[in-house]
Design a protein around this motif. Structure first.
Motif, PDB file in Angstrom:
ATOM      1  N   UNK A 177       0.843  -1.184   0.000  1.00  0.00           N
ATOM      2  CA  UNK A 177       0.000   0.000   0.000  1.00  0.00           C
ATOM      3  C   UNK A 177       0.886   1.244   0.000  1.00  0.00           C
ATOM      4  N   UNK A 178       0.286   2.403  -0.222  1.00  0.00           N
ATOM      5  CA  UNK A 178       1.075   3.633  -0.227  1.00  0.00           C
ATOM      6  C   UNK A 178       1.778   3.835   1.119  1.00  0.00           C
ATOM      7  N   UNK A 179       1.050   3.587   2.210  1.00  0.00           N
ATOM      8  CA  UNK A 179       1.640   3.785   3.530  1.00  0.00           C
ATOM      9  C   UNK A 179       2.787   2.804   3.772  1.00  0.00           C
ATOM     10  N   UNK A 180       2.607   1.552   3.365  1.00  0.00           N
ATOM     11  CA  UNK A 180       3.675   0.561   3.527  1.00  0.00           C
ATOM     12  C   UNK A 180       4.888   0.907   2.683  1.00  0.00           C
ATOM     13  N   UNK A 181       4.660   1.346   1.439  1.00  0.00           N
ATOM     14  CA  UNK A 181       5.776   1.694   0.558  1.00  0.00           C
ATOM     15  C   UNK A 181       6.560   2.879   1.086  1.00  0.00           C
ATOM     16  N   UNK A 182       5.897   3.813   1.727  1.00  0.00           N
ATOM     17  CA  UNK A 182       6.590   4.969   2.282  1.00  0.00           C
ATOM     18  C   UNK A 182       7.342   4.618   3.553  1.00  0.00           C
ATOM     19  N   UNK A 183       6.744   3.774   4.399  1.00  0.00           N
ATOM     20  CA  UNK A 183       7.357   3.462   5.686  1.00  0.00           C
ATOM     21  C   UNK A 183       8.451   2.413   5.589  1.00  0.00           C
ATOM     22  N   UNK A 184       8.257   1.397   4.785  1.00  0.00           N
ATOM     23  CA  UNK A 184       9.207   0.272   4.720  1.00  0.00           C
ATOM     24  C   UNK A 184       9.196  -0.320   3.324  1.00  0.00           C
ATOM     25  N   UNK A 185       9.824   0.351   2.340  1.00  0.00           N
ATOM     26  CA  UNK A 185       9.742  -0.121   0.949  1.00  0.00           C
ATOM     27  C   UNK A 185      10.395  -1.465   0.698  1.00  0.00           C
ATOM     28  N   UNK A 186      11.292  -1.906   1.579  1.00  0.00           N
ATOM     29  CA  UNK A 186      11.974  -3.175   1.360  1.00  0.00           C
ATOM     30  C   UNK A 186      11.194  -4.366   1.933  1.00  0.00           C
ATOM     31  N   UNK A 187      10.146  -4.087   2.649  1.00  0.00           N
ATOM     32  CA  UNK A 187       9.374  -5.167   3.260  1.00  0.00           C
ATOM     33  C   UNK A 187       8.489  -5.855   2.226  1.00  0.00           C
ATOM     34  N   UNK A 188       8.080  -7.047   2.557  1.00  0.00           N
ATOM     35  CA  UNK A 188       7.078  -7.768   1.773  1.00  0.00           C
ATOM     36  C   UNK A 188       5.733  -7.638   2.465  1.00  0.00           C
ATOM     37  N   UNK A 189       4.667  -7.818   1.711  1.00  0.00           N
ATOM     38  CA  UNK A 189       3.344  -7.856   2.322  1.00  0.00           C
ATOM     39  C   UNK A 189       3.293  -9.002   3.334  1.00  0.00           C
ATOM     40  N   UNK A 190       2.614  -8.780   4.450  1.00  0.00           N
ATOM     41  CA  UNK A 190       2.580  -9.788   5.517  1.00  0.00           C
ATOM     42  C   UNK A 190       2.056 -11.127   5.008  1.00  0.00           C
ATOM     43  N   UNK A 191       1.063 -11.099   4.125  1.00  0.00           N
ATOM     44  CA  UNK A 191       0.504 -12.356   3.632  1.00  0.00           C
ATOM     45  C   UNK A 191       1.477 -13.093   2.724  1.00  0.00           C
ATOM     46  N   UNK A 192       2.463 -12.388   2.168  1.00  0.00           N
ATOM     47  CA  UNK A 192       3.440 -13.055   1.308  1.00  0.00           C
ATOM     48  C   UNK A 192       4.266 -14.058   2.095  1.00  0.00           C
ATOM     49  N   UNK A 193       4.675 -13.682   3.291  1.00  0.00           N
ATOM     50  CA  UNK A 193       5.442 -14.609   4.118  1.00  0.00           C
ATOM     51  C   UNK A 193       4.525 -15.633   4.790  1.00  0.00           C
ATOM     52  N   UNK A 194       3.301 -15.216   5.141  1.00  0.00           N
ATOM     53  CA  UNK A 194       2.380 -16.151   5.796  1.00  0.00           C
ATOM     54  C   UNK A 194       2.029 -17.319   4.885  1.00  0.00           C
ATOM     55  N   UNK A 195       1.855 -17.034   3.589  1.00  0.00           N
ATOM     56  CA  UNK A 195       1.477 -18.066   2.619  1.00  0.00           C
ATOM     57  C   UNK A 195       2.662 -18.528   1.766  1.00  0.00           C
ATOM     58  N   UNK A 196       3.841 -17.994   2.034  1.00  0.00           N
ATOM     59  CA  UNK A 196       5.038 -18.329   1.256  1.00  0.00           C
ATOM     60  C   UNK A 196       4.740 -18.249  -0.233  1.00  0.00           C
ATOM     61  N   UNK A 197       4.258 -17.109  -0.689  1.00  0.00           N
ATOM     62  CA  UNK A 197       3.920 -16.919  -2.097  1.00  0.00           C
ATOM     63  C   UNK A 197       5.171 -17.099  -2.948  1.00  0.00           C
ATOM     64  N   UNK A 198       5.038 -17.884  -4.035  1.00  0.00           N
ATOM     65  CA  UNK A 198       6.207 -18.244  -4.839  1.00  0.00           C
ATOM     66  C   UNK A 198       5.743 -18.804  -6.175  1.00  0.00           C
ATOM     67  N   UNK A 199       6.693 -18.946  -7.077  1.00  0.00           N
ATOM     68  CA  UNK A 199       6.379 -19.435  -8.417  1.00  0.00           C
ATOM     69  C   UNK A 199       7.570 -20.203  -8.961  1.00  0.00           C
ATOM     70  N   UNK A 200       7.297 -21.316  -9.652  1.00  0.00           N
ATOM     71  CA  UNK A 200       8.333 -22.113 -10.317  1.00  0.00           C
ATOM     72  C   UNK A 200       7.973 -22.251 -11.785  1.00  0.00           C
ATOM     73  N   UNK A 201       8.983 -22.096 -12.649  1.00  0.00           N
ATOM     74  CA  UNK A 201       8.781 -22.195 -14.090  1.00  0.00           C
ATOM     75  C   UNK A 201       9.857 -23.095 -14.680  1.00  0.00           C
ATOM     76  N   UNK A 202       9.445 -24.025 -15.535  1.00  0.00           N
ATOM     77  CA  UNK A 202      10.367 -24.880 -16.281  1.00  0.00           C
ATOM     78  C   UNK A 202       9.912 -24.857 -17.736  1.00  0.00           C
TER      79      UNK A 202
END
Length: 697
Positions: free
Chosen positions: A241-266
């Motif tokens: 969100x805008x507030x998250x990007x301003x406060x901590x731009x290097x962070x990931x969204x909390x749900x990204x780590x909670x669900x271990x969002x990822x992708x594999x391509x071959x």
């Protein structure tokens, strides 16, 4: 779709009865300067002396007006690529822009493509086509990007390249290039790994591209192209969100780590091109086939998956694709002036097994659970095309063509349970897209041209995958978008080596597709009506003495809605009934009004020094225009030094990106239903590398 290569006559120089024929790709004549073609075209030399990481194609796409290639700091999602605003709405992959590698498509028949397997190490050049003549590539061709590997020659050096950089990133590449009496070869392999600038964005890519050429006899050649990509478990930090990007731009969204969002391509694919020339005729046939597997974990909460119609939070795609393209060209005269006619056809097919699973087992998140989707999708196209070039006078030439396309979608549902009925369906789309352009040679340095054409764009299978109303089945009500494009331009080529290209364009689209909802990693689409993209492009290159060069690319683009429509706000809950009005004149999201790139380069002796500047205006991120990413300006520096040794050429290079350490939004996620529109760009980062080239005896 494979790449409308044709044989054309040279347009430059005085009138002649016959000219040498040259194998080309859609309006691009390699033996003729771009100035003599009625189209906006840019050729980028992929310099073996590049000073970047050498792993991401966006590094080589700077300096093209009208083209925007934004790295997302997220290798689970592809580069955000758009041309003249087409493709800017894509939240994943590349759509609306045709992609090819050595003539083999990186865009599927439905218009969905990816840049991830573009290998820069073996590349020689990248060609970018913009404007009406893009339509000769068929469905969803708002622009064309082609990467070409260099043809191996006897005596070419082999090279080893290594680079390290910030965020614990490193790349290692090896290129073997040369020729024997029986074979020309160019084999390039590259490894890239990074922990990522943002949290939860680590990724790894291994890519291979090999091109082999063989002479089979007088005027007969065969080329083979092999390409492979491995990209396992690339982490996805999601937007902020805008507030998250301003406060901590290097962070990931909390749900990204909670669900271990990822992708594999071959992915692996191969292609073959056979060419035969006899008298004034040329036959050319191309065939290719490939296999691609994708597995992606999304951040969809279990409660949202409770509906029997939901397809889960894990996407699985596995399937093959392939096609064939053949064409015949004939060189003759009409009314005593050179004429060339090209006729051809191509067919492409993709078969895909799409599955969906829950992204949890009980209360454990981020793992594969129960099956929720099981279907087989097929898409195929059958196209016929014709093109003619005629020198109609000593100073005039005409290029015209047309393509008829038929794209067929079919889906067979194998997941039929209570509450989730059979969602099988099919839809066919057809269109004929003519284009024509006229070139006037005003004098030795100036060419003026005008061109116009029609185009069309079907929904991709990803866009057909989910209905905007939340119901079961595919969104088979989506209509194809149709467009009318006109362009006027001038091209100056000065004896000093300077060049200036100026183009003014307008593209009006009917039945434009736009995001209806975008939530939890899933997007649905609807037809919104009429839009307009119009603007000005300027490309300027000027040598400064023997050792310096200045390059400038500027784009002014106005992309707006022409007819009001209703949309969903998406917050705070998913929306299936649009109620918010998007007024006529509202800016289309994802498209900055202005974009500027400039580069100064100096090569004093064995040194190479360069400075780059990039500036972008603000970018709207929603259909309603109620949120935007601010504009930004960046400065990058490069330096390199080369030594000649008895063992070969040794080169050390360094690059600093975002030298002034500015905070900025590098890319956006259009209409994100959670309000996480922003993907911050990195702060000051560095790259240091070494390259060794040695002769093969």
């Amino acid at each position: 779709m494979i790449g409308w290569g044709v044989t054309m006559l040279a347009l430059a120089g005085p009138a002649a009865t016959t000219l040498d024929s040259v194998q080309v790709q859609a309006a691009r004549v390699r033996a003729v300067d771009d100035a003599d073609l009625p189209a906006s075209m840019t050729t980028l030399d992929v310099d073996a002396q590049g000073n970047g990481r050498g792993a991401l194609v966006s590094e080589a796409l700077a300096g093209v007006p009208g083209l925007l290639a934004r790295e997302r700091q997220n290798l689970a999602q592809d580069t955000q690529l758009s041309i003249r605003g087409v493709g800017a709405r894509s939240t994943f992959g590349v759509r609306g822009v045709r992609l090819l590698v050595d003539g083999v498509p990186a865009t599927m028949p439905d218009g969905q493509g990816q840049l991830s397997h573009f290998n820069l190490l073996g590349a020689e050049r990248i060609e970018v086509l913009r404007g009406p003549f893009s339509t000769l590539y068929g469905n969803a061709s708002g622009g064309v990007v082609q990467l070409w590997s260099g043809d191996g020659r006897a005596g070419d050096p082999w090279r080893l390249r290594a680079a390290v950089g910030g965020n614990d990133s490193h790349s290692l590449g090896l290129q073997l290039k040369g020729a024997t009496p029986a074979l020309r070869y160019n084999v390039a392999a590259n490894h890239y790994r990074t922990q990522g600038w943002r949290a939860h964005s680590a990724a790894r890519r291994e890519s291979l591209n090999a091109r082999f050429g063989m002479d089979l006899g007088p005027e007969r050649t065969l080329e083979l192209v092999v390409n492979a990509l491995e990209a396992p478990h690339a982490q996805d930090p999601l937007g902020l969100s805008r507030e998250q990007a301003q406060a901590a731009p290097r962070h990931a969204a909390a749900v990204a780590t909670a669900y271990d969002t990822r992708k594999s391509v071959h992915q692996a694919q191969a292609g073959a091109v056979y060419t035969q020339q006899r008298d004034q005729r040329t036959w050319r046939t191309m065939a290719y086939a490939g296999q691609r597997t994708v597995e992606q974990y999304l951040a969809i909460p279990p409660a949202a998956q409770a509906s029997p119609l939901h397809s889960g939070g894990v996407i699985g795609l596995d399937g093959g694709y392939g096609g064939i393209d053949t064409r015949w060209a004939w060189q003759a005269t009409l009314a005593g002036r050179p004429l060339e006619l090209v006729l051809g056809a191509n067919a492409d097919r993709q078969r895909q097994h799409r599955t969906g699973y829950e992204n949890h087992v009980g209360e454990v998140l981020g793992i594969k659970g129960r099956l929720r989707r099981d279907q087989h999708d097929r898409v195929a196209n059958l196209d016929q095309f014709a093109q003619a070039w005629w020198r109609i006078g000593p100073r005039w030439s005409l290029l015209a063509g047309a393509r008829h396309s038929r794209v067929r979608f079919r889906s067979d549902d194998h997941y039929i349970v209570p509450g989730n009925p059979d969602d099988s369906g099919r839809r066919d789309y057809t269109a004929t897209t003519p284009v024509a352009g006229l070139v006037f040679r005003a004098n030795e340095v100036l060419r003026l041209y005008a061109s116009a054409g029609r185009g069309f764009e079907t929904p991709t299978f990803n866009e057909l995958g989910y209905r905007a109303d939340g119901g079961a089945g595919l969104a088979l009500d989506l209509a194809p978008a149709t467009s009318r494009t006109v362009e006027l331009g001038g091209k100056w080529r000065f004896r000093t080596g300077a060049r200036l290209d100026l183009a003014v364009f307008r593209a009006d689209t009917e039945d434009e597709l736009a995001v209806a909802t975008n939530r939890g990693g899933r997007s649905s689409y609807r037809t919104i009506g009429a839009t307009r993209r119009q603007g000005v492009e300027l490309e300027w290159r000027r040598p400064l003495g023997e050792t310096q060069e200045l390059q400038l690319a500027w784009t002014w683009l106005q992309a707006r809605v022409r007819e009001a429509y209703l949309t969903c706000t998406g917050l705070p809950a998913p929306c299936t009934v649009p109620s918010a009005t998007v007024a006529a004149g509202t800016a289309l999201p994802g498209v900055p009004r202005q974009y500027l790139q400039a580069r100064w380069q100096w090569r004093p002796g064995a040194w190479q020094l360069a400075a780059e500047g990039t500036a972008s205006a603000a970018t709207v991120v929603t259909d309603l225009g109620d949120a935007r990413a601010p504009g930004y300006g960046l400065l990058n520096l490069e330096a390199a030094r080369q030594w000649s040794t008895a063992q070969g050429a040794l080169r050390v290079f360094a690059r600093v990106d975002n030298l002034l350490d500015r905070r900025y939004i590098g890319s956006v996620i259009v209409n994100d239903g959670n309000g996480r529109y922003f993907e911050p760009g990195p702060d000051r980062t560095w790259t240091l590398g070494v390259q060794w080239q040695w002769a093969v005896r």
